[in-house]
Design a protein around this motif. Structure first.
Motif, PDB file in Angstrom:
ATOM      1  N   ASP A   1     -10.127  15.435  25.172  1.00 44.83           N
ATOM      2  CA  ASP A   1     -11.056  16.295  25.920  1.00 44.83           C
ATOM      3  C   ASP A   1     -10.867  16.063  27.416  1.00 44.83           C
ATOM      4  OD1 ASP A   1     -13.270  17.863  26.713  1.00 44.83           O
ATOM      5  OD2 ASP A   1     -14.430  17.238  24.962  1.00 44.83           O
ATOM      6  N   ARG A   2     -11.400  16.996  28.217  1.00 42.54           N
ATOM      7  CA  ARG A   2     -11.339  16.909  29.688  1.00 42.54           C
ATOM      8  C   ARG A   2      -9.902  16.840  30.184  1.00 42.54           C
ATOM      9  NH1 ARG A   2     -16.305  17.178  27.689  1.00 42.54           N
ATOM     10  NH2 ARG A   2     -18.004  16.627  29.129  1.00 42.54           N
ATOM     11  N   ALA A   3      -8.989  17.566  29.540  1.00 42.42           N
ATOM     12  CA  ALA A   3      -7.621  17.645  30.030  1.00 42.42           C
ATOM     13  C   ALA A   3      -7.572  18.554  31.250  1.00 42.42           C
ATOM     14  CB  ALA A   3      -6.697  18.172  28.937  1.00 42.42           C
ATOM     15  N   GLY A   4      -6.827  18.149  32.270  1.00 43.40           N
ATOM     16  CA  GLY A   4      -6.774  18.925  33.499  1.00 43.40           C
ATOM     17  C   GLY A   4      -7.855  18.496  34.465  1.00 43.40           C
TER      18      GLY A   4
ATOM     19  N   ALA B   1      -3.906  23.473  23.948  1.00 45.80           N
ATOM     20  CA  ALA B   1      -4.482  24.759  23.553  1.00 45.80           C
ATOM     21  C   ALA B   1      -4.581  25.689  24.754  1.00 45.80           C
ATOM     22  CB  ALA B   1      -5.861  24.535  22.944  1.00 45.80           C
ATOM     23  N   ALA B   2      -4.126  26.925  24.584  1.00 50.72           N
ATOM     24  CA  ALA B   2      -4.211  27.927  25.646  1.00 50.72           C
ATOM     25  C   ALA B   2      -5.572  28.600  25.681  1.00 50.72           C
ATOM     26  CB  ALA B   2      -3.122  28.974  25.464  1.00 50.72           C
ATOM     27  N   ASP B   3      -6.276  28.616  24.548  1.00 53.56           N
ATOM     28  CA  ASP B   3      -7.604  29.215  24.469  1.00 53.56           C
ATOM     29  C   ASP B   3      -8.318  28.619  23.274  1.00 53.56           C
ATOM     30  OD1 ASP B   3      -6.777  30.708  22.092  1.00 53.56           O
ATOM     31  OD2 ASP B   3      -5.835  32.149  23.452  1.00 53.56           O
ATOM     32  N   GLU B   4      -9.546  29.059  23.028  1.00 57.93           N
ATOM     33  CA  GLU B   4     -10.352  28.439  21.979  1.00 57.93           C
ATOM     34  C   GLU B   4      -9.843  28.751  20.575  1.00 57.93           C
ATOM     35  OE1 GLU B   4     -13.046  31.727  23.769  1.00 57.93           O
ATOM     36  OE2 GLU B   4     -11.221  30.636  24.295  1.00 57.93           O
ATOM     37  N   ALA B   5      -9.222  29.919  20.394  1.00 58.54           N
ATOM     38  CA  ALA B   5      -8.653  30.233  19.074  1.00 58.54           C
ATOM     39  C   ALA B   5      -7.471  29.310  18.781  1.00 58.54           C
ATOM     40  CB  ALA B   5      -8.220  31.700  19.030  1.00 58.54           C
ATOM     41  N   GLU B   6      -6.633  29.083  19.791  1.00 57.35           N
ATOM     42  CA  GLU B   6      -5.517  28.160  19.620  1.00 57.35           C
ATOM     43  C   GLU B   6      -6.008  26.745  19.316  1.00 57.35           C
ATOM     44  OE1 GLU B   6      -1.741  28.436  20.151  1.00 57.35           O
ATOM     45  OE2 GLU B   6      -2.591  30.186  19.147  1.00 57.35           O
TER      46      GLU B   6
ATOM     47  N   PRO C   1      -9.417  21.555  27.846  1.00 52.20           N
ATOM     48  CA  PRO C   1     -10.120  21.259  29.096  1.00 52.20           C
ATOM     49  C   PRO C   1     -11.621  21.171  28.939  1.00 52.20           C
ATOM     50  CG  PRO C   1      -9.634  23.582  29.008  1.00 52.20           C
ATOM     51  CD  PRO C   1      -9.041  22.974  27.762  1.00 52.20           C
ATOM     52  N   ARG C   2     -12.262  20.770  30.014  1.00 54.44           N
ATOM     53  CA  ARG C   2     -13.708  20.869  30.134  1.00 54.44           C
ATOM     54  C   ARG C   2     -14.072  22.337  30.380  1.00 54.44           C
ATOM     55  NH1 ARG C   2     -17.230  17.396  34.525  1.00 54.44           N
ATOM     56  NH2 ARG C   2     -19.299  18.015  33.809  1.00 54.44           N
ATOM     57  N   GLY C   3     -15.259  22.723  29.947  1.00 52.32           N
ATOM     58  CA  GLY C   3     -15.724  24.068  30.260  1.00 52.32           C
ATOM     59  C   GLY C   3     -15.612  25.027  29.086  1.00 52.32           C
TER      60      GLY C   3
END
Length: 642
Positions: free
Chosen positions: A423-426, A455-460, A481-483
């Motif tokens: 978690d909190r990547a980037g 992951a590029a998005d939440e589905a990924e 990422p966070r958010g």
């Protein structure tokens, strides 16, 4: 106080800019000062957001420390540092306290570059005793005045590093003072009059003097009687106050002390300041969120808050939008656990931060919070994996750094299928450089046997959680990422991704953008802008930093005029691996225009995430500039950026 978070009236606090001003006050004025300091903290955090409950719990302790000790000559080290807002107000930074965690403002943690009163930066737990010991021993070796004072919370005592430092503390002599801030009643029962009296008694000069005489007399006794006398002294105080463990580590234990009672705190701190004994540990009991009703009533004591209304405690809510990546991970992991009884989850004292609090509600027997002990978490997961379980070790990117040796030796070398949910990547906005997930791709993708996904998005992310669960041939990591996510449609049934295979999101002929992680959205925006300039653009989501999709990368590098990699990580990550692949394939010799875009080689300060990424030149405009510069259309590139 109004609903508009107006500043409170603080006539006494207004006279205090530096600790020297505080020390000029009379003892009977300190209660009023502490009350005003608490109101100022509430008012400031109501405007900025940030960590609130921990700071409210140490208002009196902060006041007492700066009143008794000669800071900054005495080096005060706050563990983690998220409770340091009262400290910042008392050390010359009150005029900037409403810039906390903002771009160009005060850090939410202690920071050496910010003030001489922050001798050691800390945003990770359990480092304070080691650092304070270093200050104390350095002063002792150089025959300089000055003590090392560590304030460490009871939660931070779950980390082995704290005990490693305490085991070495004898070298500091009486120059080291550790203040254990027990704000969860996890070590001692509630403080009463008797325990307060005992604390003052055993820290007093008279008691220490009598004890020293007794020790000298005991040394003249035969060794069995000498040892029995020493043990009797420790046992008596340990029975009364619970400090036997600390005594065995070489500390003179004092406490517990009511951390909100200045009449108790100040005499005890004065006594240990003046003690001729070796290192001391003062056990102080505090209440997190003290003095602010909404915080006292909240389950987390308002540990971390958004901007809020002071009167009601109501926090500002983010506008409705896509689910957070953390929540998507939690729900996806719960779904995997429903399908597979071998799936289990581990967190290192961050159940809510990683979403595993939700997993624990669904599967309490398969959820493990090991405390602030990332090293143990990773090796514990390795043991579970070795015995056939499917463990997910959910740890922030910046905290996983603390367990790198275990990742290498206990997981990767043994090729054990531990799943790392990072978690909190980037970049992470207001938490700044200490919490940014900048290095995980670099430090993981260099390891043999490791699989690294982003992951590029939440589905990924849902697909990658499922892929991790099904991957039994070695360690695997997914970063997110966070958010909040991007709002894409969520899959009803997760897909098991082929290891090391990326996907083409958009096809063109001249420019290839190779994206890893959530910069994909910016890559697509850049592609649109390049198309408008007549440059046909391909966008690929590589999905994997290791193993690379060599066939796809080779195709893109040999069929486009220019190729750009983009990632939310430091040098040594995806771009470095793609460059190495291109070199190995001999493509560099063919005049390939390959550019890498990554985080700059600095520790970026806190700011809004979009501003951080713009400053890092990892947005759509920067991608366009990079492409046009590579094609030598510099004038157009400058115009486009403007």
């Amino acid at each position: 106080m109004s609903l508009m978070n107006d500043r409170p009236e603080t006539p006494l606090l207004d006279q205090v800019v530096w600790p020297s001003d505080l020390r000029a006050l009379k003892p009977d004025q300190l209660r009023q000062l502490a009350d005003e300091l608490r109101q100022e903290v509430i008012s400031a955090v109501g405007v900025t957001g940030g960590h609130l409950g921990s700071g409210l719990g140490v208002v009196e302790l902060t006041t007492a420390i700066h009143y008794v000790f000669d800071t900054p000559q005495d080096k005060l080290v706050w563990d983690v540092g998220h409770q340091c807002y009262p400290h910042k107000i008392l050390t010359g930074r009150r005029d900037r306290i409403r810039t906390l965690r903002m771009g160009g403002g005060l850090s939410g943690f202690t920071k050496r570059a910010e003030s001489d009163y922050d001798p050691f930066g800390a945003a990770h737990s359990s480092t304070s005793i080691s650092a304070a010991l270093g200050f104390a021993v350095a002063n002792k070796m150089q025959d300089r005045p000055g003590k090392g004072i560590a304030v460490i919370g009871d939660g931070a005592m779950s980390a082995g590093m704290a005990y490693e430092a305490m085991n070495n503390a004898r070298a500091a002599g009486n120059r080291l003072i550790v203040i254990l801030n027990d704000n969860d009643m996890s070590i001692a029962p509630p403080v009463g009059g008797l325990s307060a009296y005992l604390a003052r008694l055993v820290s007093s000069r008279e008691f220490l003097g009598l004890r020293d005489i007794a020790k000298r007399l005991a040394r003249k006794l035969p060794r069995p009687l000498h040892n029995a006398a020493r043990k009797t002294d420790e046992f008596a105080r340990g029975m009364a106050m619970g400090g036997t463990l600390f005594e065995e580590l070489g500390f003179y234990y004092v406490g517990p002390v009511d951390g909100h009672n200045l009449d108790q705190l100040i005499p005890v701190l004065e006594n240990v300041r003046d003690a001729a004994e070796g290192p001391c540990l003062v056990h102080v009991v505090t209440q997190k969120g003290k003095g602010y009703g909404p915080a006292e009533a909240a389950a987390d004591k308002y540990h971390g808050v958004q901007k809020f209304d002071i009167v009601t405690g109501t926090q500002a809510k983010a506008p409705p939008g896509p689910p957070s990546y953390t929540n998507v991970f939690a729900q996806a992991l719960i779904a995997e656990a429903q399908r597979d009884p071998k799936v289990c989850a581990i967190t290192a004292a961050m159940p809510s931060g990683t979403g595993l609090d939700k997993f624990e509600l669904a599967f309490p027997d398969r959820s493990f919070d090991v405390g602030i002990a990332e090293q143990h978490a990773v090796t514990f997961a390795a043991g579970l994996a070795a015995e056939g379980m499917r463990p997910f070790c959910a740890i922030y990117s910046t905290f996983l750094q603390r367990a790198y040796d275990q990742v290498v030796h206990d997981v990767a070398i043994q090729n054990l299928p531990v799943r790392f949910a990072i978690d909190r990547a980037g970049l992470v906005g207001a938490d700044g450089s200490t919490h940014a997930g900048s290095f995980d791709v670099t430090y993981l993708a260099t390891l043999p046997n490791m699989v690294v996904m982003a992951a590029a998005d939440e589905a990924e992310l849902v697909h990658m959680v499922h892929t991790c669960a099904m991957h039994d041939s070695g360690p695997i990591a997914l970063r997110y990422p966070r958010g909040n996510g991007t709002g894409v449609a969520m899959p009803e049934i997760p897909e098991r991704l082929e290891i090391g295979k990326g996907r083409l999101v958009r096809e063109g002929r001249q420019v290839a953008i190779l994206s890893l992680g959530t910069r994909l959205e910016e890559a697509l925006k850049a592609a649109e802008a390049l198309e408008a300039k007549g440059l046909s653009t391909t966008v690929a989501d590589l999905r994997f930093a290791k193993p690379l999709d060599e066939a796809l990368i080779r195709k893109l590098l040999t069929s486009h005029e220019v190729a750009v990699t983009i990632e939310e990580g430091a040098i040594g990550g995806l771009g470095a691996h793609v460059l190495t692949l291109a070199s190995d394939l001999g493509l560099i010799d063919n005049g390939l225009k390959l550019r890498t875009m990554r985080l700059p080689d600095i520790f970026q300060d806190q700011d809004k995430p979009e501003k951080q990424y713009a400053d890092a030149r990892l947005d759509a405009d920067a991608i366009v500039d990079t492409v046009l510069t590579a094609l030598r259309h510099n004038s157009v590139g400058t115009e486009a950026r403007a």
